[in-house]
Design a protein around this motif. Structure first.
Motif, PDB file in Angstrom:
ATOM      1  N   CYS A   1      27.319  37.831  32.586  1.00  0.00           N
ATOM      2  CA  CYS A   1      28.711  38.271  32.694  1.00  0.00           C
ATOM      3  C   CYS A   1      28.809  39.089  33.979  1.00  0.00           C
ATOM      4  CB  CYS A   1      29.051  39.138  31.476  1.00  0.00           C
ATOM      5  SG  CYS A   1      30.723  39.804  31.503  1.00  0.00           S
ATOM      6  N   SER A   2      29.533  38.545  34.967  1.00  0.00           N
ATOM      7  CA  SER A   2      29.585  39.208  36.271  1.00  0.00           C
ATOM      8  C   SER A   2      30.952  38.957  36.910  1.00  0.00           C
ATOM      9  CB  SER A   2      28.469  38.634  37.156  1.00  0.00           C
ATOM     10  OG  SER A   2      28.476  39.198  38.433  1.00  0.00           O
ATOM     11  N   PRO A   3      31.711  40.020  37.218  1.00  0.00           N
ATOM     12  CA  PRO A   3      31.505  41.430  36.944  1.00  0.00           C
ATOM     13  C   PRO A   3      31.358  41.680  35.445  1.00  0.00           C
ATOM     14  CG  PRO A   3      33.338  41.117  38.478  1.00  0.00           C
ATOM     15  CD  PRO A   3      32.954  39.772  37.988  1.00  0.00           C
TER      16      PRO A   3
ATOM     17  N   ALA B   1      38.503  38.083  39.486  1.00  0.00           N
ATOM     18  CA  ALA B   1      39.618  38.415  40.387  1.00  0.00           C
ATOM     19  C   ALA B   1      39.555  39.871  40.866  1.00  0.00           C
ATOM     20  CB  ALA B   1      40.940  38.139  39.692  1.00  0.00           C
ATOM     21  N   PHE B   2      38.712  40.673  40.218  1.00  0.00           N
ATOM     22  CA  PHE B   2      38.603  42.084  40.623  1.00  0.00           C
ATOM     23  C   PHE B   2      37.617  42.296  41.769  1.00  0.00           C
ATOM     24  CE2 PHE B   2      40.636  42.315  36.578  1.00  0.00           C
ATOM     25  CZ  PHE B   2      41.392  43.478  36.599  1.00  0.00           C
ATOM     26  N   ILE B   3      36.860  41.253  42.111  1.00  0.00           N
ATOM     27  CA  ILE B   3      35.816  41.412  43.135  1.00  0.00           C
ATOM     28  C   ILE B   3      36.451  41.640  44.504  1.00  0.00           C
ATOM     29  CG2 ILE B   3      33.920  40.244  44.345  1.00  0.00           C
ATOM     30  CD1 ILE B   3      33.241  38.833  41.722  1.00  0.00           C
TER      31      ILE B   3
ATOM     32  N   ASN C   1      43.236  52.972  40.212  1.00  0.00           N
ATOM     33  CA  ASN C   1      42.930  53.854  39.071  1.00  0.00           C
ATOM     34  C   ASN C   1      41.422  54.062  38.942  1.00  0.00           C
ATOM     35  OD1 ASN C   1      45.540  54.198  38.254  1.00  0.00           O
ATOM     36  ND2 ASN C   1      45.456  52.682  36.598  1.00  0.00           N
ATOM     37  N   ALA C   2      40.674  52.960  39.060  1.00  0.00           N
ATOM     38  CA  ALA C   2      39.209  53.052  38.953  1.00  0.00           C
ATOM     39  C   ALA C   2      38.680  53.985  40.035  1.00  0.00           C
ATOM     40  CB  ALA C   2      38.583  51.665  39.079  1.00  0.00           C
TER      41      ALA C   2
ATOM     42  N   GLY D   1      33.759  49.942  38.906  1.00  0.00           N
ATOM     43  CA  GLY D   1      34.934  50.544  39.529  1.00  0.00           C
ATOM     44  C   GLY D   1      35.351  49.904  40.839  1.00  0.00           C
ATOM     45  N   MET D   2      34.372  49.460  41.615  1.00  0.00           N
ATOM     46  CA  MET D   2      34.676  48.886  42.928  1.00  0.00           C
ATOM     47  C   MET D   2      35.155  47.430  42.830  1.00  0.00           C
ATOM     48  SD  MET D   2      34.300  49.227  46.302  1.00  0.00           S
ATOM     49  CE  MET D   2      32.880  49.789  47.207  1.00  0.00           C
TER      50      MET D   2
END
Ligand code: PLP
Length: 393
Positions: free
Chosen positions: A171-173, A208-210, A306-307, A324-325
């Motif tokens: 699982c990544s992220p 999508a957060f990467i 926010n993170a 967070g990043m």
């Protein structure tokens, strides 16, 4: 008749119910307290305009005889599969549209994919991790072994020759640690899987957060089409947690013992699943439009800000954390050697802030705590400030 007694092996899911009970009890005893929840695993921003407009148009189509649609293809409409195919192409990942199966979300597919595999297989699950991987395999009676994710390996365990496993979850992220594998690390897993004829089940729900130059898909890794299935979701990417849509990639090149896993999954889905609503698929398609991409990225930016607000306070306190990043999760070490639940109680009572005890995600989570970036910026800032004030004493 004989019942599936493997259900006895699945512990009751106490984590979130215990959290809720403790918070409710605290609130009842302290009615004036202003509790802020940084434990939320659900999105809070609404669907973006591009998605809402597409869904409204689809509703209008459904209201007219000429454009009404009944059952659709079980594996998803071509318009959505082709939009996903183009999305992968942006990262030079070439897929056939029919290798992409649209579903009602990643959780169902992660559970259902197990129909393809014998219960005699041994499963490797990182610890800590999203609890669904463990519970679905316990229900089926498979043997589970754990890969230790800890501070020494930056919560990114790697394969080693002592492992003898058939199904590997990655699982990544990562949920809960926010850690992300790089290309070289994923290549080690793919090489292991190819050598041992194992299958990787790769969960990219948070791709999508990467923000950094890190792989979004296992298929960016050479050889992955011969050994990996990928699960992704519109839930966290575009706020579809309540709308329900995801997709799973099963490459046609993926075979074991003369069986095509692609054909097996197609057969499984056409037998047991009747597709995602047309209206929802039109909404999902709109995520890939120019406006949809801009609007969903803006929302992700908001969560990541926010993170960053939380991370900044932890840095000032010299508290170690990951995530967070490139992820909405921050995984922090509990201060003063506190245990996860001890820190939960301390934070609730002294700062009126709620998070998630790391021990709820596996034994290696003991002594850690998950904070999430899904609350409003105002509340997140306030909570992060309270944490700083409390812990710098
Ligand atoms: N995979 C991971 C790692 C998750 O954290 C979640 C939801 O929290 C899911 C999958 C489930 O996604 P979906 O809403 O598409 O079922």
């Amino acid at each position: 008749m004989e019942i599936n007694k493997n259900f006895k092996q699945v512990e009751d899911s106490y984590l979130f119910s215990t959290i809720n009970k403790k918070v409710t009890a605290y609130q009842a005893a302290h009615p004036d307290s202003n509790i802020i929840r940084l434990g939320i695993g659900d999105v809070t921003l609404p669907l973006c305009d591009a998605v809402v407009t597409a869904m409204r148009n689809a509703v209008t189509e459904m209201s007219k005889k000429e454009t009404f649609r009944g059952y659709g293809p079980e594996q998803g409409y071509a318009f959505l599969r082709e939009a996903i195919q183009k999305y992968y192409l942006r990262r030079q990942v070439e897929l056939e549209a029919d290798e992409i199966f649209v579903s009602d979300g990643a959780k169902s597919d992660i559970g259902n994919i197990l129909d393809l595999f014998s219960t005699n297989n041994t499963v490797l699950v990182p610890d800590p991790v999203y609890p669904v991987y463990v519970d679905t395999n316990k229900m089926a009676g498979r043997k589970i072994v754990y890969a230790n994710a800890n501070a020494d390996n930056q919560f990114l365990p790697l394969p080693d020759e002592s492992m003898d496993v058939d199904i590997i979850y990655l699982c990544s992220p990562n949920n809960p640690t926010g850690a992300v594998y790089n290309k070289e690390q994923l290549q080690l897993w793919v090489d292991y899987a190819l050598e041992h004829q194992a299958i990787i089940l790769f969960d990219s729900a948070y791709e999508a957060f990467i923000q950094e130059d890190l792989p979004h898909s296992i298929y960016e890794i050479e050889g992955a089409k011969q050994c990996a299935i990928e699960f992704c979701s519109f839930s966290k990417t575009a706020g579809f947690t309540g709308t329900r849509c995801g997709y799973t990639v099963v490459p046609t090149a993926l075979t074991r013992e003369g069986f095509s896993l692609h054909n097996m999954w197609l057969r499984r889905q056409t037998t047991k699943f009747n597709g995602v609503p047309y209206i929802v698929q039109r909404g999902a398609e709109a995520v890939f439009s120019e406006d949809g991409q801009k609007e969903t990225r803006d929302n992700i930016k908001y969560y990541l800000e926010n993170a960053n607000i939380i991370a900044e306070r932890l840095r000032r306190l010299h508290i170690k954390y990951t995530g967070g990043m490139n992820s909405p999760y921050i995984w922090m070490e509990c201060p003063n050697n506190m245990k996860s639940w001890e820190f939960f109680d301390y934070l609730l009572e002294k700062a009126n802030v709620v998070g998630t005890p790391g021990s709820g995600f596996g034994s290696n989570g003991e002594g850690y705590f998950r904070l999430t970036a899904f609350n409003s910026m105002e509340k997140t800032s306030e909570a992060a400030l309270r944490i700083e004030h409390l812990l710098k004493k």
